[in-house]
Design an enzyme around this catalytic site. Structure first.
Site, PDB file in Angstrom:
ATOM      1  N   GLY A 225      45.497  46.192  38.353  1.00  0.00           N
ATOM      2  CA  GLY A 225      44.645  45.017  38.221  1.00  0.00           C
ATOM      3  C   GLY A 225      45.472  43.776  37.943  1.00  0.00           C
ATOM      4  CG  ASP A 248      43.772  43.317  41.746  1.00  0.00           C
ATOM      5  OD1 ASP A 248      42.551  43.524  41.929  1.00  0.00           O
ATOM      6  OD2 ASP A 248      44.213  42.654  40.790  1.00  0.00           O
ATOM      7  CG  ASP A 268      38.250  50.916  42.820  1.00  0.00           C
ATOM      8  OD1 ASP A 268      38.534  50.719  41.619  1.00  0.00           O
ATOM      9  OD2 ASP A 268      37.077  50.984  43.230  1.00  0.00           O
ATOM     10  CG  MET A 269      41.032  49.903  38.108  1.00  0.00           C
ATOM     11  SD  MET A 269      41.543  48.701  36.856  1.00  0.00           S
ATOM     12  CE  MET A 269      39.972  47.857  36.541  1.00  0.00           C
ATOM     13  CE  LYS A 282      49.027  38.933  30.572  1.00  0.00           C
ATOM     14  NZ  LYS A 282      47.651  38.462  30.887  1.00  0.00           N
ATOM     15  CG  HIS A 286      40.163  42.556  27.078  1.00  0.00           C
ATOM     16  ND1 HIS A 286      40.525  41.371  26.463  1.00  0.00           N
ATOM     17  CD2 HIS A 286      40.254  42.317  28.414  1.00  0.00           C
ATOM     18  CE1 HIS A 286      40.814  40.469  27.390  1.00  0.00           C
ATOM     19  NE2 HIS A 286      40.656  41.025  28.564  1.00  0.00           N
TER      20      HIS A 286
END
Length: 381
Positions: A225, A248, A268-269, A282, A286
């Site tokens: 990402g 990404d 796609d992660m 990073k 969150h």
């Protein structure tokens, strides 16, 4: 002689009256009058409620490029010199002086009463030096203070009245998620990308200096990402032996820069991560709830080798309560946790991080709180 004793009827008091009397007595004993306490409370209420004006003053400083104007004069300038460098109507010079007063009281600038020729001299501070140019923190602050981001916070109260699961209050305001809006709004897309790039370069420059051992010994790293790859580029420049890639979505990768040592992979992660020595995340986790974070981390665990072979996940994110324990540090963590709710995200404390690491099948982790309000977390399979 018989004495006549008259009954004494004490006045009846409500609980509220007794409470007020006790409070008054306490204040009298401590030397603080009721009126002073009320005025102090009113003062604090106004000061806190007007915090948004300080934010808008910083936005004005960015819009007018005030820090750049002062920087042009070597880091110190009079109001006349500032006015000559910024775009503002001549009739509003006195208004600019009032804006500068707020910015100096907020420690954005400092002021020397007599800087020569009878004019005060405004000087840059460490804070305002971060606003010079388009790098450092200027772009991320322009993003955070943009009306598109600010307006949803006016509707938090209404959002709290809806049951979960519920769209974020950003979606309640704009009708779509931030990333979806950016895909269809070129100006917003540039704003978002510039913010992510400047923030990544700023924090990663410090990360490789303060915690370089985290990256030494790696043979490869995938920035998951990672957008336009600013973080991966910093790592690649500092550690040329590390083969850095960015994973990404297709529409992001199609706009990535050329001429770098970073490889870009469309994917796609939530589906898969290319095999790598270290997976790097990073300011990604969150954004997501625990269930999705566990899913991402499980996919990362499949992509990296065992710990004995150097495999690990490297996370840069907030660990609430880590680092200095002063009030300012705690306040920033609390504010950022409320802020990230605009996309239904969450800032986690160590216990909450540990929970998702364990659920994702990891054996150990190490928190390194060397990035101000952010931390580096090494997570081992």
């Amino acid at each position: 002689m018989q004495r006549l004793v008259l009954p004494v009827h004490l006045p009846k008091h409500t609980k509220a009256e007794l409470h007020n009397q006790a409070a008054a007595l306490t204040m009298a004993l401590t030397g603080q009058s009721t009126d002073k306490a009320l005025l102090d409370a009113e003062h604090e209420l106004w000061r806190t409620s007007f915090s948004y004006i300080k934010s808008m003053a910083i936005k004005s400083a960015l819009d007018l490029r005030l820090a750049d104007a002062i920087h042009h004069h070597g880091g110190a300038a009079t109001l006349s010199q500032i006015v000559a460098r910024v775009t503002q109507h001549p009739s509003k010079i006195q208004c600019l002086r009032r804006l500068m007063r707020v910015l100096t009281l907020s420690s954005v600038f400092t002021i020397q009463p007599d800087g020569g020729a009878g004019e005060p001299l405004y000087t840059l501070t460490p804070l305002s030096r971060l606003l010079v140019g388009l790098h450092n923190s200027a772009s991320i602050m322009a993003f955070v203070l943009n009306p598109v981001l600010v307006t949803p916070f006016l509707r938090i109260g209404a959002w709290f009245q809806h049951a979960l699961p519920d769209p974020s209050f950003f979606e309640h305001t704009h009708g779509k998620a931030l990333w979806e809006m950016a895909r269809h709004d070129a100006t917003l897309d540039v704003l978002v990308n510039s913010a992510m790039v400047s923030d990544s370069r700023f924090i990663m420059d410090i990360a490789v200096r303060e915690a370089g051992d985290v990256f030494r010994g790696l043979s490869s790293l995938v920035d998951i990402g990672g957008g336009l790859g600013a973080a991966a580029q910093v790592i690649s420049e500092a550690f040329p032996h590390v083969e850095c890639s960015v994973l990404d979505l297709e529409h992001v990768v199609s706009n990535t820069p050329t001429g770098t040592n970073v490889k870009y992979v469309a994917g796609d992660m939530f589906q898969s991560v290319p095999p790598t020595n270290a997976a790097f995340l990073k300011s990604v986790l969150h954004d997501w709830d625990d269930e999705k974070c566990v899913k991402i981390l499980k996919i990362c665990r499949k992509a990296i080798p065992p710990r004995e072979a150097g495999g690990k996940v490297i996370i840069i994110d907030i660990v609430v309560g880590a680092g200095p324990l002063d009030k300012k540090h705690k306040e920033v963590h609390a504010l950022l946790d409320l802020y990230i709710m605009f996309i239904n995200g969450i800032e986690r404390d160590e216990k909450e991080w540990s929970k998702i690491f364990l659920e994702a099948g990891y054996s150990d982790y190490n928190i390194i709180p060397v990035l101000g309000f952010r931390s580096i977390i090494e997570v081992y399979p």
